[in-house]
Design a protein around this motif. Structure first.
Motif, mmCIF file in Angstrom:
data_model
loop_
_atom_site.group_PDB
_atom_site.id
_atom_site.type_symbol
_atom_site.label_atom_id
_atom_site.label_comp_id
_atom_site.label_asym_id
_atom_site.label_seq_id
_atom_site.Cartn_x
_atom_site.Cartn_y
_atom_site.Cartn_z
ATOM 1 N N TRP A 47 0.818 -1.210 0.000
ATOM 2 C CA TRP A 47 0.000 0.000 0.000
ATOM 3 C C TRP A 47 0.853 1.263 0.000
ATOM 4 O O TRP A 47 1.969 1.271 0.495
ATOM 5 C CB TRP A 47 -0.866 0.062 1.259
ATOM 6 C CG TRP A 47 -1.953 -0.934 1.344
ATOM 7 C CD1 TRP A 47 -1.961 -2.062 2.118
ATOM 8 C CD2 TRP A 47 -3.198 -0.911 0.663
ATOM 9 N NE1 TRP A 47 -3.137 -2.742 1.945
ATOM 10 C CE2 TRP A 47 -3.917 -2.050 1.057
ATOM 11 C CE3 TRP A 47 -3.778 -0.038 -0.245
ATOM 12 C CZ2 TRP A 47 -5.182 -2.335 0.583
ATOM 13 C CZ3 TRP A 47 -5.039 -0.321 -0.720
ATOM 14 C CH2 TRP A 47 -5.719 -1.459 -0.319
ATOM 15 N N VAL A 48 0.266 2.322 -0.509
ATOM 16 C CA VAL A 48 0.734 3.676 -0.271
ATOM 17 C C VAL A 48 -0.364 4.276 0.588
ATOM 18 O O VAL A 48 -1.495 4.452 0.134
ATOM 19 C CB VAL A 48 0.909 4.470 -1.585
ATOM 20 C CG1 VAL A 48 1.234 5.920 -1.286
ATOM 21 C CG2 VAL A 48 1.974 3.816 -2.453
ATOM 22 N N THR A 49 -0.054 4.524 1.854
ATOM 23 C CA THR A 49 -1.066 4.990 2.787
ATOM 24 C C THR A 49 -0.946 6.494 2.953
ATOM 25 O O THR A 49 0.135 7.009 3.242
ATOM 26 C CB THR A 49 -0.920 4.288 4.149
ATOM 27 O OG1 THR A 49 -1.031 2.878 3.943
ATOM 28 C CG2 THR A 49 -1.987 4.742 5.116
ATOM 29 N N GLN A 88 -0.562 3.561 13.563
ATOM 30 C CA GLN A 88 -1.067 2.224 13.250
ATOM 31 C C GLN A 88 -0.635 1.773 11.856
ATOM 32 O O GLN A 88 -0.279 0.608 11.659
ATOM 33 C CB GLN A 88 -2.597 2.187 13.378
ATOM 34 C CG GLN A 88 -3.097 2.429 14.788
ATOM 35 C CD GLN A 88 -2.468 1.487 15.796
ATOM 36 O OE1 GLN A 88 -2.532 0.275 15.649
ATOM 37 N NE2 GLN A 88 -1.837 2.049 16.812
ATOM 38 N N ALA A 89 -0.669 2.685 10.891
ATOM 39 C CA ALA A 89 -0.238 2.336 9.526
ATOM 40 C C ALA A 89 1.237 1.960 9.506
ATOM 41 O O ALA A 89 1.640 1.026 8.810
ATOM 42 C CB ALA A 89 -0.512 3.509 8.584
ATOM 43 N N LEU A 90 2.033 2.674 10.283
ATOM 44 C CA LEU A 90 3.461 2.350 10.337
ATOM 45 C C LEU A 90 3.701 1.012 11.018
ATOM 46 O O LEU A 90 4.467 0.179 10.523
ATOM 47 C CB LEU A 90 4.220 3.461 11.066
ATOM 48 C CG LEU A 90 4.326 4.790 10.309
ATOM 49 C CD1 LEU A 90 4.851 5.880 11.226
ATOM 50 C CD2 LEU A 90 5.196 4.639 9.079
ATOM 51 N N LEU A 91 3.047 0.794 12.139
ATOM 52 C CA LEU A 91 3.254 -0.450 12.882
ATOM 53 C C LEU A 91 2.742 -1.679 12.137
ATOM 54 O O LEU A 91 3.262 -2.779 12.309
ATOM 55 C CB LEU A 91 2.599 -0.361 14.261
ATOM 56 C CG LEU A 91 3.273 0.615 15.234
ATOM 57 C CD1 LEU A 91 2.453 0.741 16.507
ATOM 58 C CD2 LEU A 91 4.702 0.188 15.539
ATOM 59 N N ALA A 92 1.738 -1.500 11.286
ATOM 60 C CA ALA A 92 1.193 -2.624 10.520
ATOM 61 C C ALA A 92 2.203 -3.154 9.500
ATOM 62 O O ALA A 92 2.149 -4.319 9.117
ATOM 63 C CB ALA A 92 -0.093 -2.214 9.813
ATOM 64 N N ALA A 93 3.109 -2.293 9.055
ATOM 65 C CA ALA A 93 4.152 -2.670 8.092
ATOM 66 C C ALA A 93 3.585 -3.260 6.807
ATOM 67 O O ALA A 93 4.168 -4.164 6.222
ATOM 68 C CB ALA A 93 5.156 -3.624 8.739
ATOM 69 N N THR A 94 2.447 -2.738 6.366
ATOM 70 C CA THR A 94 1.835 -3.209 5.124
ATOM 71 C C THR A 94 1.920 -2.174 4.007
ATOM 72 O O THR A 94 1.366 -2.379 2.930
ATOM 73 C CB THR A 94 0.353 -3.564 5.350
ATOM 74 O OG1 THR A 94 -0.327 -2.412 5.835
ATOM 75 C CG2 THR A 94 0.203 -4.725 6.317
ATOM 76 N N SER A 95 2.618 -1.083 4.266
ATOM 77 C CA SER A 95 2.739 -0.004 3.282
ATOM 78 C C SER A 95 4.188 0.167 2.863
ATOM 79 O O SER A 95 5.097 0.037 3.688
ATOM 80 C CB SER A 95 2.244 1.322 3.877
ATOM 81 O OG SER A 95 0.907 1.235 4.277
ATOM 82 N N SER A 96 4.386 0.491 1.605
ATOM 83 C CA SER A 96 5.737 0.816 1.160
ATOM 84 C C SER A 96 6.114 2.208 1.638
ATOM 85 O O SER A 96 7.282 2.484 1.914
ATOM 86 C CB SER A 96 5.846 0.726 -0.362
ATOM 87 O OG SER A 96 4.924 1.594 -0.978
ATOM 88 N N VAL A 97 5.122 3.063 1.764
ATOM 89 C CA VAL A 97 5.347 4.430 2.230
ATOM 90 C C VAL A 97 4.066 4.940 2.886
ATOM 91 O O VAL A 97 2.963 4.618 2.442
ATOM 92 C CB VAL A 97 5.819 5.351 1.075
ATOM 93 C CG1 VAL A 97 4.766 5.498 0.008
ATOM 94 C CG2 VAL A 97 6.250 6.710 1.577
ATOM 95 N N VAL A 98 4.233 5.703 3.964
ATOM 96 C CA VAL A 98 3.108 6.342 4.642
ATOM 97 C C VAL A 98 3.310 7.849 4.534
ATOM 98 O O VAL A 98 4.343 8.372 4.944
ATOM 99 C CB VAL A 98 3.016 5.920 6.132
ATOM 100 C CG1 VAL A 98 1.921 6.703 6.848
ATOM 101 C CG2 VAL A 98 2.768 4.425 6.241
#
Length: 138
Positions: A47-49, A88-98
């Motif tokens: 993802w790109v969040t 939460q987006a950072l801790l999930a580690a499902t994004s290439s970039v937040v």
């Protein structure tokens, strides 16, 4: 209209690109960082969040070649919600970039938490803040 940043894909797509946390950026920095953001976004299928931001930010990502299907946009009603969503987006580690647009950012504690979350998850993050008003106060 689609924008292409060919120099970014060659200069920045190298897997040796170091993890970096940019946590003191103005909203005006967004466009100048687009080649780097594009490179990070296109390196993986994650993802790109985008936290906060607006439709223009999303459109700039699409113009840079990021598929709308890979963009996760979280509005957040206030700064507290956007800060929480960013962590939460950072801790999930499902994004290439937040990419987080927090508005007026004041707490060094929150900045440290976001920096640590980015480091722990090895997720690239860019935290954008509103520029102070240039209009006179009187």
């Amino acid at each position: 209209m689609r924008y292409n940043y060919p120099h970014a894909s060659h200069e920045l797509a190298d897997n040796t690109l170091p993890h970096h946390d940019d946590s003191n950026l103005s909203n005006d920095d967004f466009a100048s960082l687009m080649p780097r953001i594009q490179s990070l976004a296109l390196r993986t299928k994650q993802w790109v969040t985008v936290i906060g931001g607006n439709r223009d930010a999303i459109q700039q990502l699409v113009n840079a070649g990021v598929s709308r299907a890979r963009i996760r946009w979280v509005a957040g009603r206030d700064a507290d919600q956007r800060e929480w969503a960013t962590e939460q987006a950072l801790l999930a580690a499902t994004s290439s970039v937040v990419l987080s647009f927090l508005g007026d950012f004041s707490s060094p504690r929150v900045a440290q938490r976001l920096k640590m979350a980015s480091k722990v998850s090895a997720t690239h993050s860019f935290i954008f803040h509103e520029q102070p008003s240039q209009s006179p106060l009187h």
